[in-house]
Design a protein around this motif. Structure first.
Motif, PDB file in Angstrom:
ATOM      1  N   VAL A 262     -16.324  14.900  43.048  1.00  0.00           N
ATOM      2  CA  VAL A 262     -15.371  15.859  43.621  1.00  0.00           C
ATOM      3  C   VAL A 262     -15.527  15.885  45.138  1.00  0.00           C
ATOM      4  CG1 VAL A 262     -14.814  18.315  43.814  1.00  0.00           C
ATOM      5  CG2 VAL A 262     -15.178  17.296  41.556  1.00  0.00           C
ATOM      6  N   LEU A 263     -16.777  15.935  45.605  1.00  0.00           N
ATOM      7  CA  LEU A 263     -16.985  16.008  47.058  1.00  0.00           C
ATOM      8  C   LEU A 263     -16.607  14.708  47.754  1.00  0.00           C
ATOM      9  CD1 LEU A 263     -19.883  18.377  46.790  1.00  0.00           C
ATOM     10  CD2 LEU A 263     -18.125  18.598  48.518  1.00  0.00           C
ATOM     11  N   ARG A 264     -16.854  13.592  47.085  1.00  0.00           N
ATOM     12  CA  ARG A 264     -16.451  12.314  47.690  1.00  0.00           C
ATOM     13  C   ARG A 264     -14.928  12.254  47.832  1.00  0.00           C
ATOM     14  NH1 ARG A 264     -20.423   9.707  44.270  1.00  0.00           N
ATOM     15  NH2 ARG A 264     -22.240   9.147  45.517  1.00  0.00           N
ATOM     16  N   GLN A 265     -14.226  12.661  46.750  1.00  0.00           N
ATOM     17  CA  GLN A 265     -12.754  12.648  46.787  1.00  0.00           C
ATOM     18  C   GLN A 265     -12.229  13.527  47.906  1.00  0.00           C
ATOM     19  OE1 GLN A 265     -10.965  13.998  43.126  1.00  0.00           O
ATOM     20  NE2 GLN A 265     -11.967  12.362  41.954  1.00  0.00           N
ATOM     21  N   LEU A 266     -12.721  14.779  47.948  1.00  0.00           N
ATOM     22  CA  LEU A 266     -12.244  15.699  48.972  1.00  0.00           C
ATOM     23  C   LEU A 266     -12.632  15.190  50.354  1.00  0.00           C
ATOM     24  CD1 LEU A 266     -13.085  19.119  47.261  1.00  0.00           C
ATOM     25  CD2 LEU A 266     -10.817  18.126  47.584  1.00  0.00           C
ATOM     26  N   GLY A 267     -13.817  14.575  50.433  1.00  0.00           N
ATOM     27  CA  GLY A 267     -14.271  14.023  51.717  1.00  0.00           C
ATOM     28  C   GLY A 267     -13.365  12.893  52.180  1.00  0.00           C
ATOM     29  N   ASP A 268     -12.965  12.035  51.249  1.00  0.00           N
ATOM     30  CA  ASP A 268     -12.067  10.926  51.594  1.00  0.00           C
ATOM     31  C   ASP A 268     -10.748  11.450  52.139  1.00  0.00           C
ATOM     32  OD1 ASP A 268     -13.941   9.142  50.790  1.00  0.00           O
ATOM     33  OD2 ASP A 268     -13.023   8.673  48.840  1.00  0.00           O
ATOM     34  N   GLN A 269     -10.324  12.602  51.609  1.00  0.00           N
ATOM     35  CA  GLN A 269      -9.057  13.181  52.066  1.00  0.00           C
ATOM     36  C   GLN A 269      -9.261  14.024  53.332  1.00  0.00           C
ATOM     37  OE1 GLN A 269      -7.950  15.419  48.585  1.00  0.00           O
ATOM     38  NE2 GLN A 269      -8.011  13.600  47.284  1.00  0.00           N
ATOM     39  N   GLY A 270     -10.475  14.028  53.845  1.00  0.00           N
ATOM     40  CA  GLY A 270     -10.766  14.813  55.050  1.00  0.00           C
ATOM     41  C   GLY A 270     -10.668  16.305  54.811  1.00  0.00           C
ATOM     42  N   GLU A 271     -10.900  16.730  53.558  1.00  0.00           N
ATOM     43  CA  GLU A 271     -10.634  18.121  53.193  1.00  0.00           C
ATOM     44  C   GLU A 271     -11.869  19.009  53.272  1.00  0.00           C
ATOM     45  OE1 GLU A 271      -7.860  19.584  52.062  1.00  0.00           O
ATOM     46  OE2 GLU A 271      -6.492  17.920  51.661  1.00  0.00           O
ATOM     47  N   VAL A 272     -13.047  18.414  53.367  1.00  0.00           N
ATOM     48  CA  VAL A 272     -14.253  19.251  53.332  1.00  0.00           C
ATOM     49  C   VAL A 272     -15.143  18.985  54.543  1.00  0.00           C
ATOM     50  CG1 VAL A 272     -14.443  19.642  50.851  1.00  0.00           C
ATOM     51  CG2 VAL A 272     -15.337  17.533  51.815  1.00  0.00           C
ATOM     52  N   GLY A 273     -16.045  19.918  54.755  1.00  0.00           N
ATOM     53  CA  GLY A 273     -17.036  19.747  55.818  1.00  0.00           C
ATOM     54  C   GLY A 273     -18.131  18.805  55.336  1.00  0.00           C
ATOM     55  N   GLN A 274     -19.342  19.156  55.688  1.00  0.00           N
ATOM     56  CA  GLN A 274     -20.473  18.321  55.297  1.00  0.00           C
ATOM     57  C   GLN A 274     -20.944  18.686  53.895  1.00  0.00           C
ATOM     58  OE1 GLN A 274     -22.041  16.326  57.691  1.00  0.00           O
ATOM     59  NE2 GLN A 274     -21.539  17.271  59.641  1.00  0.00           N
TER      60      GLN A 274
ATOM     61  N   HIS B 143     -13.825  23.962  38.480  1.00  0.00           N
ATOM     62  CA  HIS B 143     -12.622  24.795  38.386  1.00  0.00           C
ATOM     63  C   HIS B 143     -11.824  24.626  39.680  1.00  0.00           C
ATOM     64  CE1 HIS B 143     -10.212  28.519  38.337  1.00  0.00           C
ATOM     65  NE2 HIS B 143     -10.406  28.530  37.036  1.00  0.00           N
ATOM     66  N   PRO B 144     -10.489  24.650  39.600  1.00  0.00           N
ATOM     67  CA  PRO B 144      -9.686  24.456  40.825  1.00  0.00           C
ATOM     68  C   PRO B 144     -10.053  25.435  41.938  1.00  0.00           C
ATOM     69  CG  PRO B 144      -8.263  24.441  38.884  1.00  0.00           C
ATOM     70  CD  PRO B 144      -9.648  24.753  38.396  1.00  0.00           C
ATOM     71  N   PHE B 145     -10.396  26.666  41.565  1.00  0.00           N
ATOM     72  CA  PHE B 145     -10.774  27.647  42.592  1.00  0.00           C
ATOM     73  C   PHE B 145     -11.954  27.126  43.407  1.00  0.00           C
ATOM     74  CE2 PHE B 145     -13.272  31.235  44.166  1.00  0.00           C
ATOM     75  CZ  PHE B 145     -12.308  32.026  44.766  1.00  0.00           C
ATOM     76  N   ASN B 146     -12.966  26.611  42.718  1.00  0.00           N
ATOM     77  CA  ASN B 146     -14.150  26.114  43.422  1.00  0.00           C
ATOM     78  C   ASN B 146     -13.805  24.935  44.331  1.00  0.00           C
ATOM     79  OD1 ASN B 146     -15.594  28.055  42.125  1.00  0.00           O
ATOM     80  ND2 ASN B 146     -16.794  26.659  40.843  1.00  0.00           N
ATOM     81  N   ARG B 147     -12.932  24.067  43.834  1.00  0.00           N
ATOM     82  CA  ARG B 147     -12.541  22.922  44.662  1.00  0.00           C
ATOM     83  C   ARG B 147     -11.874  23.392  45.947  1.00  0.00           C
ATOM     84  NH1 ARG B 147     -11.074  17.641  41.285  1.00  0.00           N
ATOM     85  NH2 ARG B 147     -12.492  17.943  39.541  1.00  0.00           N
ATOM     86  N   HIS B 148     -11.084  24.479  45.824  1.00  0.00           N
ATOM     87  CA  HIS B 148     -10.457  25.031  47.032  1.00  0.00           C
ATOM     88  C   HIS B 148     -11.491  25.628  47.965  1.00  0.00           C
ATOM     89  CE1 HIS B 148      -6.182  24.504  46.635  1.00  0.00           C
ATOM     90  NE2 HIS B 148      -6.290  24.758  45.344  1.00  0.00           N
ATOM     91  N   VAL B 149     -12.427  26.361  47.370  1.00  0.00           N
ATOM     92  CA  VAL B 149     -13.440  27.043  48.189  1.00  0.00           C
ATOM     93  C   VAL B 149     -14.221  26.036  49.038  1.00  0.00           C
ATOM     94  CG1 VAL B 149     -15.593  28.370  48.097  1.00  0.00           C
ATOM     95  CG2 VAL B 149     -13.661  29.034  46.662  1.00  0.00           C
ATOM     96  N   LEU B 150     -14.457  24.859  48.462  1.00  0.00           N
ATOM     97  CA  LEU B 150     -15.224  23.847  49.191  1.00  0.00           C
ATOM     98  C   LEU B 150     -14.575  23.514  50.534  1.00  0.00           C
ATOM     99  CD1 LEU B 150     -16.129  21.370  46.306  1.00  0.00           C
ATOM    100  CD2 LEU B 150     -17.558  23.144  47.325  1.00  0.00           C
ATOM    101  N   ARG B 151     -13.254  23.692  50.599  1.00  0.00           N
ATOM    102  CA  ARG B 151     -12.545  23.368  51.850  1.00  0.00           C
ATOM    103  C   ARG B 151     -12.874  24.335  52.979  1.00  0.00           C
ATOM    104  NH1 ARG B 151      -7.697  20.312  49.456  1.00  0.00           N
ATOM    105  NH2 ARG B 151      -8.287  20.464  47.285  1.00  0.00           N
ATOM    106  N   TYR B 152     -13.365  25.512  52.625  1.00  0.00           N
ATOM    107  CA  TYR B 152     -13.646  26.498  53.673  1.00  0.00           C
ATOM    108  C   TYR B 152     -15.080  26.422  54.166  1.00  0.00           C
ATOM    109  CZ  TYR B 152      -9.284  28.333  51.975  1.00  0.00           C
ATOM    110  OH  TYR B 152      -7.979  28.446  51.599  1.00  0.00           O
ATOM    111  N   ALA B 153     -15.903  25.663  53.479  1.00  0.00           N
ATOM    112  CA  ALA B 153     -17.330  25.640  53.830  1.00  0.00           C
ATOM    113  C   ALA B 153     -17.613  24.537  54.847  1.00  0.00           C
ATOM    114  CB  ALA B 153     -18.170  25.427  52.577  1.00  0.00           C
ATOM    115  N   GLU B 154     -18.366  24.887  55.866  1.00  0.00           N
ATOM    116  CA  GLU B 154     -18.791  23.852  56.809  1.00  0.00           C
ATOM    117  C   GLU B 154     -19.862  22.975  56.185  1.00  0.00           C
ATOM    118  OE1 GLU B 154     -18.883  25.952  61.016  1.00  0.00           O
ATOM    119  OE2 GLU B 154     -18.630  27.174  59.224  1.00  0.00           O
ATOM    120  N   LEU B 155     -20.614  23.576  55.275  1.00  0.00           N
ATOM    121  CA  LEU B 155     -21.642  22.798  54.574  1.00  0.00           C
ATOM    122  C   LEU B 155     -21.693  23.225  53.110  1.00  0.00           C
ATOM    123  CD1 LEU B 155     -24.048  20.801  54.488  1.00  0.00           C
ATOM    124  CD2 LEU B 155     -25.520  22.711  55.129  1.00  0.00           C
TER     125      LEU B 155
END
Ligand code: ADP
Ligand code: MG
Length: 243
Positions: free
Chosen positions: A136-148, A103-115
């Motif tokens: 999803v995590l690889r994509q967000l990671g490629d965009q520098g949007e998530v922590g670990q 869900h888009p909400f969860n994808r956003h939440v991932l941006r706030y988590a350090e892990l």
């Protein structure tokens, strides 16, 4: 305040259990956590209510639970809640409990988590669902949007066969995995009944006799598993900060 979440596209993978394990280890250390339920099941709330209602109470006053329904909450509200909690300085950790949906909400939440932990029991149905969450995590990671992010092998019954290991390696495709693995145990399975494990041990141990002593030993083993998980989580976050 260290922000940690657990993510998967399906329910029942062990997200809430992994976060409750961290809560047990945080409590055992005398630290504090804000537990945010974004899942309409409000599992954290259920754990808190049950733990407070047991005699003796096995919940900690250093744990607050709040509820932000993922379909009814604007991401800005969650962000403000996290900022306020961080500024307030009351909490060492924030644990974000997500619903098992893409869900888009969860994808956003991932941006706030350090892990972000991705709990994964090596069973056929979970294996089919995991690649989507990893993408999803690889994509967000490629965009520098998530922590670990780390896959967390959980509900492990025994050592894996080489066939299983090979299949899992193919599914993971190089995605990093936690060294700590979680066993499938009754204590962790119904952690809701035991509340925060350190509190439960302290409350029940003085009066335990006979078979109850064995139960306390099992609670201790489970708490050690929780502590190992938290220790690895901390070291990943600290190394991430240094990088
Ligand atoms: N390590 C474990 N050992 C035994 N049962 C487990 C373990 N982890 C989770 N479970 C059980 O699996 C089910 C799903 O776990 P849960 O953490 O609620 O998943 P999710 O939050 O991803 O929906 C629950 O019944 C839980 O008790
Ligand atoms: Mg859950």
């Amino acid at each position: 305040m260290k922000v940690i979440t657990a993510y998967s596209h399906k329910g029942g993978t062990g997200k809430t259990t992994a976060l409750m394990m961290l809560a047990s280890a945080i409590e055992a250390r005398g630290q504090s956590a804000l537990l945010v339920d974004c899942d309409p099941h409000q599992s954290f709330k259920a754990y808190e209510t049950h733990s407070r209602n047991t005699a003796p109470a096995i919940w900690s006053d250093k744990m607050d639970v709040i509820y932000l329904h993922y379909e009814a909450t604007k991401v800005a509200v969650l962000e403000q809640t996290l900022l306020d909690a961080d500024e307030g300085g009351r909490f060492d950790y924030c644990l974000l409990n997500l619903a098992g949906v893409d869900h888009p909400f969860n994808r956003h939440v991932l941006r706030y988590a350090e892990l972000t932990l991705l709990p994964f029991a090596p069973a056929a149905l979970d294996m089919m669902e995991l690649p989507g969450a990893l993408d999803v995590l690889r994509q967000l990671g490629d965009q520098g949007e998530v922590g670990q992010a780390r896959v967390l092998l959980t509900k492990m019954r025994s050592k894996m066969t080489s066939a299983q290991t090979g299949y899992i390696d193919a599914v993971l495709a190089g995605f990093p995995v936690m060294k700590t693995q979680i066993r499938e145990t009754a204590v962790l399975g119904d952690i809701v009944m035991r509340g925060l494990l350190g509190k439960a041990i302290a409350a029940w141990e003085p009066e335990a006799s006979g078979l109850q002593k064995m139960e306390i030993a099992r609670l201790r083993e489970a708490l050690e598993e929780c502590q190992a998980l938290l220790a690895e989580v901390d070291s990943i976050i600290e190394l991430g900060e240094a990088a």
